[in-house]
Design a protein around this motif. Sequence first.
Motif, PDB file in Angstrom:
ATOM      1  N   SER A  39     -65.592  78.908  88.495  1.00  0.00           N
ATOM      2  CA  SER A  39     -65.456  77.493  88.854  1.00  0.00           C
ATOM      3  C   SER A  39     -64.444  76.777  87.969  1.00  0.00           C
ATOM      4  CB  SER A  39     -66.815  76.789  88.756  1.00  0.00           C
ATOM      5  OG  SER A  39     -67.228  76.665  87.402  1.00  0.00           O
ATOM      6  N   LEU A  40     -64.208  77.298  86.753  1.00  0.00           N
ATOM      7  CA  LEU A  40     -63.219  76.676  85.875  1.00  0.00           C
ATOM      8  C   LEU A  40     -61.796  76.878  86.391  1.00  0.00           C
ATOM      9  CD1 LEU A  40     -64.592  77.486  82.313  1.00  0.00           C
ATOM     10  CD2 LEU A  40     -64.694  75.326  83.551  1.00  0.00           C
ATOM     11  N   LEU A  41     -61.615  77.815  87.316  1.00  0.00           N
ATOM     12  CA  LEU A  41     -60.295  77.998  87.909  1.00  0.00           C
ATOM     13  C   LEU A  41     -59.918  76.836  88.818  1.00  0.00           C
ATOM     14  CD1 LEU A  41     -60.343  81.792  88.820  1.00  0.00           C
ATOM     15  CD2 LEU A  41     -58.943  80.692  87.070  1.00  0.00           C
ATOM     16  N   ALA A  42     -60.930  76.131  89.363  1.00  0.00           N
ATOM     17  CA  ALA A  42     -60.645  75.047  90.300  1.00  0.00           C
ATOM     18  C   ALA A  42     -59.794  73.947  89.668  1.00  0.00           C
ATOM     19  CB  ALA A  42     -61.956  74.487  90.855  1.00  0.00           C
ATOM     20  N   PRO A  43     -60.181  73.398  88.502  1.00  0.00           N
ATOM     21  CA  PRO A  43     -59.316  72.356  87.918  1.00  0.00           C
ATOM     22  C   PRO A  43     -57.941  72.879  87.525  1.00  0.00           C
ATOM     23  CG  PRO A  43     -61.071  72.976  86.391  1.00  0.00           C
ATOM     24  CD  PRO A  43     -61.409  73.583  87.704  1.00  0.00           C
ATOM     25  N   ILE A  44     -57.851  74.155  87.139  1.00  0.00           N
ATOM     26  CA  ILE A  44     -56.548  74.726  86.807  1.00  0.00           C
ATOM     27  C   ILE A  44     -55.666  74.771  88.045  1.00  0.00           C
ATOM     28  CG2 ILE A  44     -55.388  76.874  86.158  1.00  0.00           C
ATOM     29  CD1 ILE A  44     -57.436  77.337  84.088  1.00  0.00           C
ATOM     30  N   LEU A  45     -56.252  75.164  89.175  1.00  0.00           N
ATOM     31  CA  LEU A  45     -55.475  75.232  90.412  1.00  0.00           C
ATOM     32  C   LEU A  45     -55.022  73.838  90.847  1.00  0.00           C
ATOM     33  CD1 LEU A  45     -57.517  77.912  92.398  1.00  0.00           C
ATOM     34  CD2 LEU A  45     -55.342  78.192  91.207  1.00  0.00           C
ATOM     35  N   VAL A  46     -55.858  72.824  90.614  1.00  0.00           N
ATOM     36  CA  VAL A  46     -55.451  71.455  90.952  1.00  0.00           C
ATOM     37  C   VAL A  46     -54.268  71.031  90.083  1.00  0.00           C
ATOM     38  CG1 VAL A  46     -56.183  69.046  90.954  1.00  0.00           C
ATOM     39  CG2 VAL A  46     -57.730  70.810  91.782  1.00  0.00           C
TER      40      VAL A  46
ATOM     41  N   ALA B  50     -36.868  62.780  81.031  1.00  0.00           N
ATOM     42  CA  ALA B  50     -37.685  63.221  79.896  1.00  0.00           C
ATOM     43  C   ALA B  50     -39.149  62.807  80.081  1.00  0.00           C
ATOM     44  CB  ALA B  50     -37.122  62.651  78.599  1.00  0.00           C
ATOM     45  N   ALA B  51     -39.380  61.611  80.632  1.00  0.00           N
ATOM     46  CA  ALA B  51     -40.748  61.138  80.832  1.00  0.00           C
ATOM     47  C   ALA B  51     -41.492  62.022  81.836  1.00  0.00           C
ATOM     48  CB  ALA B  51     -40.733  59.689  81.317  1.00  0.00           C
ATOM     49  N   ARG B  52     -40.809  62.378  82.929  1.00  0.00           N
ATOM     50  CA  ARG B  52     -41.449  63.243  83.928  1.00  0.00           C
ATOM     51  C   ARG B  52     -41.755  64.619  83.343  1.00  0.00           C
ATOM     52  NH1 ARG B  52     -37.203  61.112  88.382  1.00  0.00           N
ATOM     53  NH2 ARG B  52     -38.458  59.368  89.212  1.00  0.00           N
ATOM     54  N   LEU B  53     -40.850  65.149  82.544  1.00  0.00           N
ATOM     55  CA  LEU B  53     -41.073  66.465  81.934  1.00  0.00           C
ATOM     56  C   LEU B  53     -42.230  66.412  80.937  1.00  0.00           C
ATOM     57  CD1 LEU B  53     -37.391  67.635  81.378  1.00  0.00           C
ATOM     58  CD2 LEU B  53     -38.985  68.414  83.135  1.00  0.00           C
ATOM     59  N   ARG B  54     -42.356  65.301  80.204  1.00  0.00           N
ATOM     60  CA  ARG B  54     -43.480  65.162  79.275  1.00  0.00           C
ATOM     61  C   ARG B  54     -44.803  65.084  80.027  1.00  0.00           C
ATOM     62  NH1 ARG B  54     -39.901  61.710  76.379  1.00  0.00           N
ATOM     63  NH2 ARG B  54     -40.841  59.879  77.391  1.00  0.00           N
ATOM     64  N   THR B  55     -44.796  64.435  81.181  1.00  0.00           N
ATOM     65  CA  THR B  55     -46.013  64.369  82.000  1.00  0.00           C
ATOM     66  C   THR B  55     -46.430  65.764  82.461  1.00  0.00           C
ATOM     67  OG1 THR B  55     -45.452  62.143  82.768  1.00  0.00           O
ATOM     68  CG2 THR B  55     -47.028  63.406  84.084  1.00  0.00           C
ATOM     69  N   VAL B  56     -45.450  66.551  82.912  1.00  0.00           N
ATOM     70  CA  VAL B  56     -45.747  67.928  83.322  1.00  0.00           C
ATOM     71  C   VAL B  56     -46.235  68.737  82.127  1.00  0.00           C
ATOM     72  CG1 VAL B  56     -44.773  70.043  84.263  1.00  0.00           C
ATOM     73  CG2 VAL B  56     -44.088  67.844  85.210  1.00  0.00           C
ATOM     74  N   ALA B  57     -45.631  68.537  80.953  1.00  0.00           N
ATOM     75  CA  ALA B  57     -46.043  69.270  79.759  1.00  0.00           C
ATOM     76  C   ALA B  57     -47.495  68.969  79.406  1.00  0.00           C
ATOM     77  CB  ALA B  57     -45.128  68.924  78.581  1.00  0.00           C
ATOM     78  N   ARG B  58     -47.914  67.703  79.523  1.00  0.00           N
ATOM     79  CA  ARG B  58     -49.320  67.364  79.253  1.00  0.00           C
ATOM     80  C   ARG B  58     -50.243  68.054  80.245  1.00  0.00           C
ATOM     81  NH1 ARG B  58     -47.109  62.181  78.037  1.00  0.00           N
ATOM     82  NH2 ARG B  58     -47.487  61.477  80.180  1.00  0.00           N
ATOM     83  N   SER B  59     -49.829  68.123  81.495  1.00  0.00           N
ATOM     84  CA  SER B  59     -50.627  68.808  82.506  1.00  0.00           C
ATOM     85  C   SER B  59     -50.746  70.299  82.185  1.00  0.00           C
ATOM     86  CB  SER B  59     -49.988  68.606  83.884  1.00  0.00           C
ATOM     87  OG  SER B  59     -50.708  69.294  84.880  1.00  0.00           O
ATOM     88  N   VAL B  60     -49.640  70.895  81.758  1.00  0.00           N
ATOM     89  CA  VAL B  60     -49.663  72.318  81.405  1.00  0.00           C
ATOM     90  C   VAL B  60     -50.524  72.554  80.163  1.00  0.00           C
ATOM     91  CG1 VAL B  60     -48.247  74.296  80.719  1.00  0.00           C
ATOM     92  CG2 VAL B  60     -47.422  72.724  82.463  1.00  0.00           C
ATOM     93  N   GLN B  61     -50.506  71.606  79.218  1.00  0.00           N
ATOM     94  CA  GLN B  61     -51.353  71.724  78.033  1.00  0.00           C
ATOM     95  C   GLN B  61     -52.833  71.743  78.408  1.00  0.00           C
ATOM     96  OE1 GLN B  61     -49.906  68.382  75.795  1.00  0.00           O
ATOM     97  NE2 GLN B  61     -48.402  69.587  74.662  1.00  0.00           N
ATOM     98  N   MET B  62     -53.224  70.874  79.339  1.00  0.00           N
ATOM     99  CA  MET B  62     -54.615  70.880  79.806  1.00  0.00           C
ATOM    100  C   MET B  62     -54.933  72.194  80.499  1.00  0.00           C
ATOM    101  SD  MET B  62     -55.301  67.028  81.230  1.00  0.00           S
ATOM    102  CE  MET B  62     -55.178  65.594  80.157  1.00  0.00           C
ATOM    103  N   GLU B  63     -53.995  72.672  81.302  1.00  0.00           N
ATOM    104  CA  GLU B  63     -54.168  73.956  81.980  1.00  0.00           C
ATOM    105  C   GLU B  63     -54.398  75.068  80.957  1.00  0.00           C
ATOM    106  OE1 GLU B  63     -51.564  76.685  85.142  1.00  0.00           O
ATOM    107  OE2 GLU B  63     -50.993  74.613  84.699  1.00  0.00           O
ATOM    108  N   LEU B  64     -53.629  75.037  79.866  1.00  0.00           N
ATOM    109  CA  LEU B  64     -53.767  76.054  78.830  1.00  0.00           C
ATOM    110  C   LEU B  64     -55.115  75.953  78.126  1.00  0.00           C
ATOM    111  CD1 LEU B  64     -52.560  78.319  77.093  1.00  0.00           C
ATOM    112  CD2 LEU B  64     -51.524  76.550  75.655  1.00  0.00           C
ATOM    113  N   MET B  65     -55.575  74.739  77.848  1.00  0.00           N
ATOM    114  CA  MET B  65     -56.859  74.557  77.166  1.00  0.00           C
ATOM    115  C   MET B  65     -58.011  75.088  78.005  1.00  0.00           C
ATOM    116  SD  MET B  65     -56.347  70.776  75.471  1.00  0.00           S
ATOM    117  CE  MET B  65     -58.021  70.762  74.812  1.00  0.00           C
ATOM    118  N   ILE B  66     -57.981  74.817  79.301  1.00  0.00           N
ATOM    119  CA  ILE B  66     -59.037  75.325  80.177  1.00  0.00           C
ATOM    120  C   ILE B  66     -58.961  76.842  80.272  1.00  0.00           C
ATOM    121  CG2 ILE B  66     -60.016  75.249  82.497  1.00  0.00           C
ATOM    122  CD1 ILE B  66     -58.840  72.436  82.781  1.00  0.00           C
TER     123      ILE B  66
END
Length: 471
Positions: A409-416, A436-452
């Motif tokens: 089930s933890l894969l679900a938020p990663i897939l989102v 740069a702002a858009r890339l930082r937003t994507v980087a934060r999303s990838v960081q959350m993906e990595l933490m999960i």
Amino acid sequence: MSPVRRIFVCALVALGMLAATAGSAFAHATLVTATPPPGGRFVEGQGTSPKIVLQFSEAVQIINRSDVSIVDGRGVQVDAGRPSTAPGDSRRVLIPLKGPLVPSSYTVRYRVVSSDSHTAAQAYVFGVGDARLGVPILAGAGGLSDSSPAAVAARVVELVALGLLVGLLAFRMLVWGPAVARARGLSSDERETALAGGQRLFWRSFWALAVLAAVGETAVLAAKSAVVFHTGLLAAAVHPTSAYRLVAASRFGDMLGWRSAALVALIAAGFLTWTAESAGAATAGRRLPHALMGLFGVAALTLLAGQGHASQAPFAPLSIAADAAHLSGAAIWVGGLPCLILVLLRAPRALPDAGRALAGATLSRFSKVALWSVAVIAVTGLARMVGELSSVTQLWETAYGRDLMLKASLLAPILVLARRNRQMVAALAGGLTPTAARLRTVARSVQMELMIAMGIITLAAILVAQIPGRV
């Protein structure tokens, strides 16, 4: 609260549910039958039986003879001290007796290592004659168990180090090199600067992860030694004699030795490649040497798969292959996430004019590689689930099945999160400027993906110590 944060909170809630509902971790070799059985008695004629027989669900090994014993009601040992597995059938343990057993309550105590490298420890009583059955007389144990936090942490370090090594190699060959070559708007000098910076960061990361892998394998050996020989982790690390015995006398030691050999070969190939690259112009990586290094890394993951559940599952060779593909797919995907974060955050600063275009090209390339990796993870994960569960109802009737569902089930938020990133990739391909702002937003999303994803790896290390539903 933003949608991304809500996704992250939901993942943490699922992780908390898993921690609250996780079943106890046990060894995987279970006692199927015994002569005499638990709670049973010898009938006339069995009192002179020369041995006690234990039948397990899978092959086991006896590392310490003192770990398998039989004592009477006063704690006096009545076995001959020579337990062994039956010739031709290592699922059967034979315990010779010193002589005929007099009427009394007896305790059979055993601690063995199963073929999937986990320890099985238990005690039961049987009676002779009309003697009343007493409580089991347990032997002093102590030390770690396979589900101890220290043992789980050692497995996490091992998985992370091996996975990041394979992911780093895959990212350089499959993502970074093609992205630098195809990014629009880069001059020759800018491409050379990007390649030089990438090469420098690659080798720094490679050597750091090589050290971490060595630490992880050492920690796993120390933890397993502490489990088998009833000591603490520090004592097992400081006094390696027990570890030498474990390596020499067990299947776990054989697999660890081969895995260490694969890592040594990987490091040796890395040293030669690093030496060659240091003497020439910066490149995106020499294909043949990197392919060889990747092969050694996948070999280490395959040997890790052959040490666990898959080795005792139905159609073991296919199960091991599926597990190895599962681990490799996860390594390429999860191991590439830190690399992607680094590119998204550093490329725009290192190359003010073309860095954003390079970061966008890297994101686009990684998105394609990650999609294929997730597909491999899904297919092989389903195949492994079928191999570990004998019926669908075990998904909710067994602790292993419930934990497996919560892990999935933890894969679900990663897939989102991944879908949001792919939408950004599509927008960039359609002409959206990668600010740069858009890339930082994507980087934060990838960081959350990595933490999960790191949470999933931790749960995988915990599930290794639990009994599959098929047992």
